[in-house]
Design a protein around this motif. Structure first.
Motif, PDB file in Angstrom:
ATOM      1  N   PHE A  30      13.492  -7.197   5.346  1.00 42.37           N
ATOM      2  CA  PHE A  30      13.224  -6.259   4.265  1.00 42.37           C
ATOM      3  C   PHE A  30      13.301  -7.030   2.963  1.00 42.37           C
ATOM      4  N   ASN A  31      13.139  -6.351   1.869  1.00 44.44           N
ATOM      5  CA  ASN A  31      13.023  -7.016   0.568  1.00 44.44           C
ATOM      6  C   ASN A  31      13.893  -8.285   0.494  1.00 44.44           C
ATOM      7  N   PRO A  32      13.284  -9.488   0.363  1.00 45.83           N
ATOM      8  CA  PRO A  32      14.041 -10.747   0.434  1.00 45.83           C
ATOM      9  C   PRO A  32      15.159 -10.842  -0.597  1.00 45.83           C
ATOM     10  N   LEU A  35      12.451   5.259  -2.524  1.00 44.03           N
ATOM     11  CA  LEU A  35      12.301   4.102  -1.632  1.00 44.03           C
ATOM     12  C   LEU A  35      11.842   2.883  -2.421  1.00 44.03           C
ATOM     13  N   ALA A  36      12.235   2.874  -3.701  1.00 43.20           N
ATOM     14  CA  ALA A  36      12.032   1.670  -4.525  1.00 43.20           C
ATOM     15  C   ALA A  36      13.228   0.752  -4.235  1.00 43.20           C
ATOM     16  N   LEU A  37      13.810   0.140  -5.222  1.00 48.62           N
ATOM     17  CA  LEU A  37      14.913  -0.787  -4.961  1.00 48.62           C
ATOM     18  C   LEU A  37      16.229  -0.196  -5.475  1.00 48.62           C
ATOM     19  N   PRO A  38      17.363  -0.722  -5.031  1.00 48.92           N
ATOM     20  CA  PRO A  38      18.654  -0.141  -5.456  1.00 48.92           C
ATOM     21  C   PRO A  38      18.827  -0.120  -6.984  1.00 48.92           C
ATOM     22  N   TYR A  39      18.122  -1.016  -7.697  1.00 46.34           N
ATOM     23  CA  TYR A  39      18.264  -1.055  -9.161  1.00 46.34           C
ATOM     24  C   TYR A  39      17.773   0.244  -9.804  1.00 46.34           C
ATOM     25  N   SER A  75       4.363   4.413  -7.358  1.00 44.96           N
ATOM     26  CA  SER A  75       5.033   3.125  -7.362  1.00 44.96           C
ATOM     27  C   SER A  75       4.565   2.291  -8.542  1.00 44.96           C
ATOM     28  N   ARG A  76       5.177   1.103  -8.656  1.00 54.53           N
ATOM     29  CA  ARG A  76       4.826   0.206  -9.753  1.00 54.53           C
ATOM     30  C   ARG A  76       3.369  -0.253  -9.609  1.00 54.53           C
ATOM     31  N   THR A  77       2.989  -0.623  -8.371  1.00 56.08           N
ATOM     32  CA  THR A  77       1.623  -1.099  -8.135  1.00 56.08           C
ATOM     33  C   THR A  77       0.830   0.031  -7.459  1.00 56.08           C
ATOM     34  N   LYS A  78      -0.010   0.708  -8.247  1.00 54.08           N
ATOM     35  CA  LYS A  78      -0.674   1.917  -7.727  1.00 54.08           C
ATOM     36  C   LYS A  78      -1.670   1.590  -6.605  1.00 54.08           C
ATOM     37  N   SER A  79      -2.242   0.358  -6.642  1.00 57.17           N
ATOM     38  CA  SER A  79      -3.250   0.030  -5.627  1.00 57.17           C
ATOM     39  C   SER A  79      -2.670   0.132  -4.214  1.00 57.17           C
ATOM     40  N   LYS A  80      -1.352  -0.195  -4.056  1.00 52.23           N
ATOM     41  CA  LYS A  80      -0.731  -0.083  -2.720  1.00 52.23           C
ATOM     42  C   LYS A  80      -0.673   1.385  -2.291  1.00 52.23           C
ATOM     43  N   CYS A  81      -0.386   2.278  -3.246  1.00 53.13           N
ATOM     44  CA  CYS A  81      -0.322   3.721  -2.943  1.00 53.13           C
ATOM     45  C   CYS A  81      -1.708   4.221  -2.542  1.00 53.13           C
ATOM     46  N   VAL A 136       9.489   0.112   3.777  1.00 51.46           N
ATOM     47  CA  VAL A 136      10.181   1.327   4.226  1.00 51.46           C
ATOM     48  C   VAL A 136       9.369   2.568   3.851  1.00 51.46           C
ATOM     49  N   ALA A 137       8.885   2.597   2.600  1.00 49.97           N
ATOM     50  CA  ALA A 137       8.135   3.771   2.126  1.00 49.97           C
ATOM     51  C   ALA A 137       6.920   4.025   3.016  1.00 49.97           C
ATOM     52  N   SER A 138       6.262   2.957   3.430  1.00 48.29           N
ATOM     53  CA  SER A 138       5.060   3.128   4.248  1.00 48.29           C
ATOM     54  C   SER A 138       5.379   3.909   5.530  1.00 48.29           C
TER      55      SER A 138
HETATM   56  P1  NDP Z   1       9.931  -3.429  -0.664  1.00 43.47           P
HETATM   57  O1  NDP Z   1      10.181  -4.542  -1.612  1.00 43.47           O
HETATM   58  O2  NDP Z   1       8.973  -3.639   0.473  1.00 43.47           O
HETATM   59  O3  NDP Z   1       9.412  -2.136  -1.475  1.00 43.47           O
HETATM   60  C1  NDP Z   1       9.946  -1.737  -2.692  1.00 43.47           C
HETATM   61  C2  NDP Z   1       8.917  -0.890  -3.396  1.00 43.47           C
HETATM   62  O4  NDP Z   1       9.489  -0.401  -4.621  1.00 43.47           O
HETATM   63  C3  NDP Z   1       7.657  -1.657  -3.766  1.00 43.47           C
HETATM   64  O5  NDP Z   1       6.541  -0.846  -3.522  1.00 43.47           O
HETATM   65  C4  NDP Z   1       7.844  -1.909  -5.267  1.00 43.47           C
HETATM   66  O6  NDP Z   1       6.664  -1.992  -5.994  1.00 43.47           O
HETATM   67  C5  NDP Z   1       8.572  -0.648  -5.662  1.00 43.47           C
HETATM   68  N1  NDP Z   1       9.266  -0.854  -6.933  1.00 43.47           N
HETATM   69  C6  NDP Z   1      10.141  -1.843  -7.252  1.00 43.47           C
HETATM   70  N2  NDP Z   1      10.542  -1.706  -8.526  1.00 43.47           N
HETATM   71  C7  NDP Z   1       9.923  -0.601  -9.005  1.00 43.47           C
HETATM   72  C8  NDP Z   1       9.925   0.057 -10.249  1.00 43.47           C
HETATM   73  N3  NDP Z   1      10.653  -0.380 -11.283  1.00 43.47           N
HETATM   74  N4  NDP Z   1       9.164   1.171 -10.396  1.00 43.47           N
HETATM   75  C9  NDP Z   1       8.414   1.624  -9.365  1.00 43.47           C
HETATM   76  N5  NDP Z   1       8.378   1.052  -8.155  1.00 43.47           N
HETATM   77  C10 NDP Z   1       9.112  -0.055  -7.992  1.00 43.47           C
HETATM   78  O7  NDP Z   1      11.356  -2.969  -0.136  1.00 43.47           O
HETATM   79  P2  NDP Z   1      11.696  -2.219   1.248  1.00 43.47           P
HETATM   80  O8  NDP Z   1      10.679  -1.184   1.516  1.00 43.47           O
HETATM   81  O9  NDP Z   1      12.006  -3.254   2.257  1.00 43.47           O
HETATM   82  O10 NDP Z   1      13.074  -1.514   0.851  1.00 43.47           O
HETATM   83  C11 NDP Z   1      13.097  -0.294   0.128  1.00 43.47           C
HETATM   84  C12 NDP Z   1      14.542   0.194  -0.007  1.00 43.47           C
HETATM   85  O11 NDP Z   1      15.091   0.442   1.266  1.00 43.47           O
HETATM   86  C13 NDP Z   1      15.468  -0.832  -0.687  1.00 43.47           C
HETATM   87  O12 NDP Z   1      16.306  -0.139  -1.575  1.00 43.47           O
HETATM   88  C14 NDP Z   1      16.283  -1.372   0.465  1.00 43.47           C
HETATM   89  O13 NDP Z   1      17.565  -1.807   0.049  1.00 43.47           O
HETATM   90  C15 NDP Z   1      16.392  -0.142   1.344  1.00 43.47           C
HETATM   91  N6  NDP Z   1      16.700  -0.439   2.763  1.00 43.47           N
HETATM   92  C16 NDP Z   1      17.648   0.340   3.370  1.00 43.47           C
HETATM   93  C17 NDP Z   1      17.984   0.124   4.696  1.00 43.47           C
HETATM   94  C18 NDP Z   1      18.914   1.039   5.389  1.00 43.47           C
HETATM   95  O14 NDP Z   1      19.012   0.972   6.611  1.00 43.47           O
HETATM   96  N7  NDP Z   1      19.614   1.922   4.726  1.00 43.47           N
HETATM   97  C19 NDP Z   1      17.357  -0.979   5.469  1.00 43.47           C
HETATM   98  C20 NDP Z   1      16.300  -1.665   4.765  1.00 43.47           C
HETATM   99  C21 NDP Z   1      16.015  -1.408   3.446  1.00 43.47           C
HETATM  100  P3  NDP Z   1       5.703  -3.328  -5.983  1.00 43.47           P
HETATM  101  O15 NDP Z   1       4.811  -3.085  -4.826  1.00 43.47           O
HETATM  102  O16 NDP Z   1       5.023  -3.325  -7.298  1.00 43.47           O
HETATM  103  O17 NDP Z   1       6.623  -4.514  -5.799  1.00 43.47           O
END
Ligand code: NDP
Length: 399
Positions: free
Chosen positions: A182-184, A82-86, A34-40, A12-14
């Motif tokens: 999206f994120n499995p 655009l990280a994860l819901p956590y 992000s967590r993995t800077k190489s992707k950025c 999504v971020a991309s």
């Molecule tokens: P991805 O798994 O592709 O990307 C998540 C990114 O967050 C990765 O780059 C990951 O880093 C990074 N990340 C995870 N944990 C951390 C952390 N602790 N600190 C820093 N960075 C972190 O997920 P998506 O792009 O598919 O989804 C992103 C968000 O969008 C999710 O919250 C998802 O629920 C939401 N979403 C919302 C939708 C909507 O319509 N509203 C539809 C689809 C998704 P790393 O590369 O190291 O893993």
């Protein structure tokens, strides 16, 4: 106009980052962290040469202090999560500490419980108000555009909306027997949970995939849809006047469902940690590691998505039905930004939400769901930035 800090660098971020760079009058400068800077860095490399200045940073978004330091250093006008819901709450804490606006696309979910609810983020309302900053919750497609569609239908077409069915149809084919768009981990947590819908002021719970309907979609044709719980039901049930029932349906193909059932039956979708060769592992996180990365599906996915809402209610004392939807082509998205349509339909609205806060159109201290703002500027921006919408006053969708 200003600077945005984008946290996360996945599928999504991309897309959001590509769109910010297309909209360089507003996004003069972005930092991808992000967590993995190489992707950025890889994305920065790909997009450098445009007008938007790009920097990158490594950040653990579970750590509020790291986030605060990064925000203080970069001094953004808005943080796009655009990280994860956590990570929602730690990022909101950092925004509060630094008085910076906040945007996300998914509501908070504790890591150890597959239960997403708005209560944790709504609890920040007063603190955001006092700090004079805006939190825009759920600026993706669903939640996101579905809420904007609801607010638009309410503003322009109804005196009261009694029924909303949100229909998320993905007719894309990536050629794998099983992969998630999206994120499995997040996707499987969502679809293996009980379903539910909002009726007469309370939740009605269903077993996973218990309710199935067949819809005949414009530009796609007939698809099997299953009722799921989805986060926007919670806010729309409160924010739309006259609502009696609101439901959410998503397409799943037979191959996806058969694989999911099998994975569930053998325990691979569990979020309970288990002991394996001296390590604690979470089966679902292990499964994520062996499944295709959603970001890699772009080149292989063909077909279209159709996501929209059917509204039924009253206008001038008469019954009325109205259908608003967007059709998006996976390959067109891939050609434009290198991603499939699921990431595209989420990443574009995230850019639009951030833009409307940055240019002052949607600036309002507090924590808000997207349907609480004036939908018109967002609807215009959808047409301009790649997600044009269509409407029908006579939908003939259900089989
Ligand atoms: P991805 O798994 O592709 O990307 C998540 C990114 O967050 C990765 O780059 C990951 O880093 C990074 N990340 C995870 N944990 C951390 C952390 N602790 N600190 C820093 N960075 C972190 O997920 P998506 O792009 O598919 O989804 C992103 C968000 O969008 C999710 O919250 C998802 O629920 C939401 N979403 C919302 C939708 C909507 O319509 N509203 C539809 C689809 C998704 P790393 O590369 O190291 O893993």
């Amino acid at each position: 106009m200003g600077k945005a800090l984008i946290i996360g660098c996945g599928g999504v971020a991309s897309v959001t980052i590509h769109k910010c760079c297309q909209n360089s009058d507003v996004f003069e400068e972005i930092c991808i962290a992000s967590r993995t800077k190489s992707k950025c860095d890889a994305l920065k490399e790909k997009l450098s040469g445009g007008k938007t200045k790009i920097t990158t940073a490594q950040v653990d978004a579970d750590d509020v202090n790291q986030l605060i330091n990064l925000i203080n250093e970069f001094k953004p006008d808005v943080v796009i999560n655009l990280a994860l819901p956590y990570q929602d709450l730690t990022i909101m804490d950092a925004c509060l500490a630094t008085k910076v606006h906040y945007v996300d696309t998914a509501n908070y979910e504790p890591l150890d419980t597959a239960k997403f609810e708005y209560k944790w983020q709504w609890a920040y309302r007063e603190r955001f108000e006092k700090a004079g900053i805006t939190a825009l919750l759920g600026s993706g497609f669903d939640p996101g555009v579905t809420g904007v569609f609801s607010a638009y239908a309410m503003k322009h077409h109804f005196d009261e909306i009694n029924y909303i069915d949100i229909l998320d149809c993905n007719a894309g084919d990536h050629g794998y027997p099983f992969a998630t768009n999206f994120n499995p981990e997040i996707n499987i947590r969502e679809v293996s949970a009980n379903g539910s819908y909002w009726e007469d002021g309370k939740w009605v719970e269903t077993k996973p995939m218990e309710i199935k309907r067949v819809y005949n979609f414009p530009e796609i044709g007939e698809k099997d849809m299953y009722l799921l719980h989805h986060e926007e039901l919670e806010s729309l049930g409160l924010n739309i006047k006259g609502i009696k029932r609101i439901r959410f349906f998503m397409t799943f193909g037979q191959s996806y469902l058969t694989h999911l059932k099998c994975l569930e039956n053998v325990g691979m979708t569990s979020i309970e940690p288990i002991e394996f060769e001296g390590h604690k592992i979470v089966p679902l996180q292990f499964l994520k590691a062996v499944l295709p990365d959603p970001a890699s599906l772009g080149p292989r996915t063909v077909g279209k998505t159709n996501i929209g809402c059917i509204f039924q209610g009253k206008k001038d004392g008469k019954d009325k039905t109205y259908y608003l939807y967007n059709v998006c082509d996976h390959q067109e998205c891939y050609k434009e930004v290198g991603s499939q349509a699921i990431s595209y339909t989420t990443g574009v609205p995230a850019m639009i939400g951030a833009m409307l806060i940055m240019n002052g159109t949607w600036k309002k201290p507090g924590v808000y769901n997207i349907e609480e703002f004036d939908p018109d500027p967002f609807m215009d921006a959808l047409n301009k930035w790649g997600l044009p919408w269509k409407e029908s006053f006579n939908p003939d969708l259900v089989e």
